[in-house]
Scaffold this motif. Structure first.
Motif, PDB file in Angstrom:
ATOM      1  N   GLY A  77       6.392  11.370  -1.069  1.00 50.77           N
ATOM      2  CA  GLY A  77       5.813  12.704  -1.116  1.00 50.77           C
ATOM      3  C   GLY A  77       6.354  13.592  -0.018  1.00 50.77           C
ATOM      4  N   LYS A  78       5.954  14.866  -0.033  1.00 54.42           N
ATOM      5  CA  LYS A  78       6.596  15.869   0.816  1.00 54.42           C
ATOM      6  C   LYS A  78       5.785  16.303   2.027  1.00 54.42           C
ATOM      7  CE  LYS A  78       4.938  19.849  -1.856  1.00 54.42           C
ATOM      8  NZ  LYS A  78       5.332  21.051  -2.647  1.00 54.42           N
ATOM      9  N   ASN A  79       4.463  16.104   2.047  1.00 50.61           N
ATOM     10  CA  ASN A  79       3.647  16.612   3.145  1.00 50.61           C
ATOM     11  C   ASN A  79       3.598  15.635   4.312  1.00 50.61           C
ATOM     12  OD1 ASN A  79       2.974  18.922   1.647  1.00 50.61           O
ATOM     13  ND2 ASN A  79       1.215  17.907   0.711  1.00 50.61           N
ATOM     14  N   SER A  80       3.424  16.164   5.526  1.00 51.20           N
ATOM     15  CA  SER A  80       3.270  15.324   6.702  1.00 51.20           C
ATOM     16  C   SER A  80       2.040  14.436   6.536  1.00 51.20           C
ATOM     17  CB  SER A  80       3.124  16.187   7.952  1.00 51.20           C
ATOM     18  OG  SER A  80       4.267  16.999   8.141  1.00 51.20           O
ATOM     19  N   LEU A  81       2.127  13.202   7.065  1.00 50.98           N
ATOM     20  CA  LEU A  81       1.103  12.180   6.830  1.00 50.98           C
ATOM     21  C   LEU A  81       0.245  11.971   8.074  1.00 50.98           C
ATOM     22  CD1 LEU A  81      -0.077   9.791   5.130  1.00 50.98           C
ATOM     23  CD2 LEU A  81       1.689   8.368   6.200  1.00 50.98           C
ATOM     24  N   ILE A  82      -1.090  12.017   7.903  1.00 46.81           N
ATOM     25  CA  ILE A  82      -2.038  11.724   8.975  1.00 46.81           C
ATOM     26  C   ILE A  82      -2.933  10.573   8.522  1.00 46.81           C
ATOM     27  CG2 ILE A  82      -3.927  12.587  10.392  1.00 46.81           C
ATOM     28  CD1 ILE A  82      -2.806  15.419   9.981  1.00 46.81           C
ATOM     29  N   LEU A  83      -2.930   9.477   9.285  1.00 41.63           N
ATOM     30  CA  LEU A  83      -3.847   8.357   9.077  1.00 41.63           C
ATOM     31  C   LEU A  83      -4.809   8.357  10.259  1.00 41.63           C
ATOM     32  CD1 LEU A  83      -1.405   5.487   7.966  1.00 41.63           C
ATOM     33  CD2 LEU A  83      -2.720   7.046   6.514  1.00 41.63           C
ATOM     34  N   LYS A  84      -6.105   8.453   9.989  1.00 45.86           N
ATOM     35  CA  LYS A  84      -7.042   8.556  11.095  1.00 45.86           C
ATOM     36  C   LYS A  84      -8.348   7.829  10.800  1.00 45.86           C
ATOM     37  CE  LYS A  84      -8.830  13.142   9.764  1.00 45.86           C
ATOM     38  NZ  LYS A  84      -9.002  14.546  10.253  1.00 45.86           N
ATOM     39  N   THR A  85      -9.102   7.593  11.887  1.00 47.15           N
ATOM     40  CA  THR A  85     -10.389   6.922  11.748  1.00 47.15           C
ATOM     41  C   THR A  85     -11.525   7.887  12.073  1.00 47.15           C
ATOM     42  OG1 THR A  85     -10.333   6.115  14.037  1.00 47.15           O
ATOM     43  CG2 THR A  85      -9.419   4.670  12.324  1.00 47.15           C
ATOM     44  N   ARG A  86     -12.722   7.454  11.739  1.00 48.19           N
ATOM     45  CA  ARG A  86     -13.955   8.145  12.107  1.00 48.19           C
ATOM     46  C   ARG A  86     -14.852   7.125  12.834  1.00 48.19           C
ATOM     47  NH1 ARG A  86     -14.099   8.356   5.972  1.00 48.19           N
ATOM     48  NH2 ARG A  86     -14.765   6.241   5.434  1.00 48.19           N
ATOM     49  N   ASN A  87     -15.920   7.603  13.433  1.00 47.90           N
ATOM     50  CA  ASN A  87     -16.916   6.720  14.053  1.00 47.90           C
ATOM     51  C   ASN A  87     -16.319   5.768  15.090  1.00 47.90           C
ATOM     52  OD1 ASN A  87     -18.832   7.856  12.251  1.00 47.90           O
ATOM     53  ND2 ASN A  87     -18.275   6.350  10.679  1.00 47.90           N
ATOM     54  N   HIS A  88     -15.360   6.280  15.868  1.00 47.24           N
ATOM     55  CA  HIS A  88     -14.734   5.507  16.953  1.00 47.24           C
ATOM     56  C   HIS A  88     -13.967   4.287  16.434  1.00 47.24           C
ATOM     57  CE1 HIS A  88     -17.092   7.986  19.714  1.00 47.24           C
ATOM     58  NE2 HIS A  88     -18.159   7.696  18.979  1.00 47.24           N
ATOM     59  N   GLY A  89     -13.435   4.387  15.252  1.00 48.07           N
ATOM     60  CA  GLY A  89     -12.714   3.260  14.669  1.00 48.07           C
ATOM     61  C   GLY A  89     -11.347   3.032  15.297  1.00 48.07           C
ATOM     62  N   ASN A  90     -10.900   1.765  15.259  1.00 46.31           N
ATOM     63  CA  ASN A  90      -9.607   1.378  15.823  1.00 46.31           C
ATOM     64  C   ASN A  90      -8.509   1.426  14.770  1.00 46.31           C
ATOM     65  OD1 ASN A  90     -10.912   0.790  18.270  1.00 46.31           O
ATOM     66  ND2 ASN A  90     -11.291  -1.336  17.641  1.00 46.31           N
ATOM     67  N   ILE A  91      -7.273   1.545  15.260  1.00 47.86           N
ATOM     68  CA  ILE A  91      -6.084   1.477  14.407  1.00 47.86           C
ATOM     69  C   ILE A  91      -5.152   0.404  14.964  1.00 47.86           C
ATOM     70  CG2 ILE A  91      -4.045   2.689  13.546  1.00 47.86           C
ATOM     71  CD1 ILE A  91      -5.575   5.306  13.763  1.00 47.86           C
ATOM     72  N   SER A  92      -4.657  -0.474  14.097  1.00 45.96           N
ATOM     73  CA  SER A  92      -3.684  -1.487  14.483  1.00 45.96           C
ATOM     74  C   SER A  92      -2.571  -1.519  13.443  1.00 45.96           C
ATOM     75  CB  SER A  92      -4.337  -2.867  14.575  1.00 45.96           C
ATOM     76  OG  SER A  92      -3.372  -3.860  14.914  1.00 45.96           O
ATOM     77  N   VAL A  93      -1.320  -1.504  13.929  1.00 44.32           N
ATOM     78  CA  VAL A  93      -0.154  -1.519  13.031  1.00 44.32           C
ATOM     79  C   VAL A  93       0.753  -2.675  13.434  1.00 44.32           C
ATOM     80  CG1 VAL A  93       1.872  -0.278  12.205  1.00 44.32           C
ATOM     81  CG2 VAL A  93      -0.251   0.975  12.675  1.00 44.32           C
ATOM     82  N   ILE A 120       0.852  -1.180   0.000  1.00 47.27           N
ATOM     83  CA  ILE A 120       0.000   0.000   0.000  1.00 47.27           C
ATOM     84  C   ILE A 120       0.892   1.235   0.000  1.00 47.27           C
ATOM     85  CG2 ILE A 120      -0.253   0.079   2.527  1.00 47.27           C
ATOM     86  CD1 ILE A 120      -3.148   1.093   2.023  1.00 47.27           C
ATOM     87  N   THR A 121       0.598   2.171  -0.896  1.00 51.13           N
ATOM     88  CA  THR A 121       1.364   3.402  -1.034  1.00 51.13           C
ATOM     89  C   THR A 121       0.508   4.584  -0.592  1.00 51.13           C
ATOM     90  OG1 THR A 121       2.615   2.511  -2.913  1.00 51.13           O
ATOM     91  CG2 THR A 121       2.569   4.913  -2.670  1.00 51.13           C
ATOM     92  N   PHE A 122       1.102   5.434   0.240  1.00 48.67           N
ATOM     93  CA  PHE A 122       0.471   6.702   0.616  1.00 48.67           C
ATOM     94  C   PHE A 122       1.329   7.832   0.064  1.00 48.67           C
ATOM     95  CE2 PHE A 122      -1.000   3.802   3.950  1.00 48.67           C
ATOM     96  CZ  PHE A 122      -2.366   4.060   3.966  1.00 48.67           C
ATOM     97  N   ASP A 123       0.725   8.693  -0.749  1.00 52.09           N
ATOM     98  CA  ASP A 123       1.422   9.843  -1.318  1.00 52.09           C
ATOM     99  C   ASP A 123       0.722  11.115  -0.851  1.00 52.09           C
ATOM    100  OD1 ASP A 123       2.340  11.981  -2.886  1.00 52.09           O
ATOM    101  OD2 ASP A 123       2.763  10.683  -4.594  1.00 52.09           O
ATOM    102  N   PRO A 124       1.241  11.778   0.198  1.00 48.68           N
ATOM    103  CA  PRO A 124       0.579  12.980   0.710  1.00 48.68           C
ATOM    104  C   PRO A 124       0.823  14.229  -0.124  1.00 48.68           C
ATOM    105  CG  PRO A 124       2.495  12.470   2.040  1.00 48.68           C
ATOM    106  CD  PRO A 124       2.351  11.349   1.053  1.00 48.68           C
ATOM    107  N   THR A 125       1.686  14.163  -1.133  1.00 50.76           N
ATOM    108  CA  THR A 125       1.845  15.292  -2.044  1.00 50.76           C
ATOM    109  C   THR A 125       0.681  15.359  -3.026  1.00 50.76           C
ATOM    110  OG1 THR A 125       4.254  15.264  -1.917  1.00 50.76           O
ATOM    111  CG2 THR A 125       3.298  16.326  -3.834  1.00 50.76           C
ATOM    112  N   HIS A 126       0.334  14.216  -3.603  1.00 51.00           N
ATOM    113  CA  HIS A 126      -0.738  14.160  -4.590  1.00 51.00           C
ATOM    114  C   HIS A 126      -2.028  13.606  -3.994  1.00 51.00           C
ATOM    115  CE1 HIS A 126       3.069  14.076  -6.946  1.00 51.00           C
ATOM    116  NE2 HIS A 126       2.435  15.055  -7.557  1.00 51.00           N
TER     117      HIS A 126
END
Length: 325
Positions: A128-144, A75-81
């Motif tokens: 990419g160049k911008n700071s990256l934010i990964l977040k949830t809505r509706n009380h969602g969980n995050i696991s890495v 999975i690729t995250f590009d915060p510039t584009h």
């Protein structure tokens, strides 16, 4: 040049190329541009945008994806584009915001899901160049359970899609570039100085000062705040006559909404280390400072590793530490 594709779904089994020429005297041109627009499945195939500085890939449109839950592929995250893409073909977009912290301008890109589960076996590519934010809505969980690396790049080494050796560290997701060999100080608010006293490059600063800050207090400075209300990337080390400087670490924020939990499972790694110098020359560049890692949630459990360290190059000044909040 440029290639643009648009369709209900797009499958690229071959190669798309928009590369710069190398030149007879090793003065390569820049890469071109590729843009793809679809709301259906997207199989990317091979994309080649090589150049002195690589060209750009822009993906717009989105498959219906409320949550991400992957244990394989890339999975690729590009915060510039402002796009993300998984090799299964699903993809989506993010939101870029321009922000300001006491006169210091920076930008973030947020990607929001009902829940986020990045499991062991998944490769995560940040660019990419911008700071990256990964977040949830509706009380969602995050696991890495895999690696999210926003480490600054090393100077005087090779990079994917760059033609030839690169004489400065390259920063990603908010991290600033290192100074260019025999030419410049580092980049970023806490940039390391070029050729301190005619010798080595100074270390970049951020959460703590870079080495040789006391020699010239306008370089290698501390900036930002420890609570990470603003998620800045780290700063690049200064170059010297023989090498460039390392890049600053980038900036990652993981934000579980409301009663959502955030878990870094065993084997998971969040990294925003500064870049070093690959060349062992005596008059070498400085190291990049560490970047930012910010975590928020109803409860937070870390069974893995979180790091944002400054780099210690072979001969130049060490970069300052980053920030974790």
């Amino acid at each position: 040049g440029a290639i643009r594709l648009e369709g209900g779904s797009i499958s690229i089994a071959g190669t798309l190329e928009a590369k710069g020429g190398n030149g007879l005297t090793a003065t390569p041109g820049g890469g071109g541009r590729i843009a793809i627009k679809t709301n259906g499945n997207l199989a990317l195939g091979t994309i080649a945008l090589d150049g002195h500085v690589p060209g750009t890939l822009h993906i717009s449109g989105a498959t219906p994806t409320n949550s991400i839950n992957f244990s394989s592929g890339t999975i690729t995250f590009d915060p510039t584009h402002a796009y993300w893409h998984h090799t299964s073909g699903v993809h989506g977009t993010g939101v870029i915001e321009d922000k300001e912290d006491d006169g210091l301008a920076y930008s973030t890109c947020s990607f929001t899901f009902d829940s986020i589960n990045l499991q062991s076996g998944l490769t995560v590519k940040l660019e990419g160049k911008n700071s990256l934010i990964l977040k949830t809505r509706n009380h969602g969980n995050i696991s890495v359970g895999t690696t999210l690396s926003a480490d600054g790049g090393n100077s005087d080494t090779t990079y994917t899609s760059y033609i030839g050796q690169v004489a400065q560290g390259i920063g990603i997701v908010g991290g600033a570039h290192g100074g260019l060999k025999n030419s410049t100080s580092g980049y970023g608010a806490g940039a390391g100085k070029f050729s301190v006293n005619g010798t080595v490059g100074g270390g970049g600063g951020y959460g703590s000062a870079g080495q040789y800050h006391t020699t010239d207090v306008t370089y290698g400075i501390i900036y930002g705040g420890s609570s990470l209300t603003h998620i800045h990337g780290g700063s690049g080390g200064g170059a010297a006559s023989s090498t460039g400087g390392g890049a600053g670490g980038g900036a990652i924020s993981l934000e579980a909404d409301g009663n959502g939990t955030l878990t870094i499972v065993a084997g998971g790694l969040l990294s925003a280390n500064g870049g070093t110098v690959a060349d062992l020359a005596t008059n070498g560049g400085g190291g990049g400072s560490g970047g930012s890692i910010r975590l928020s949630g109803k409860s937070i459990s870390n069974y893995g590793t979180i790091r944002a360290k400054g780099a210690v190059p072979p001969h130049g000044g060490a970069g300052g530490g980053g920030r974790v909040a």
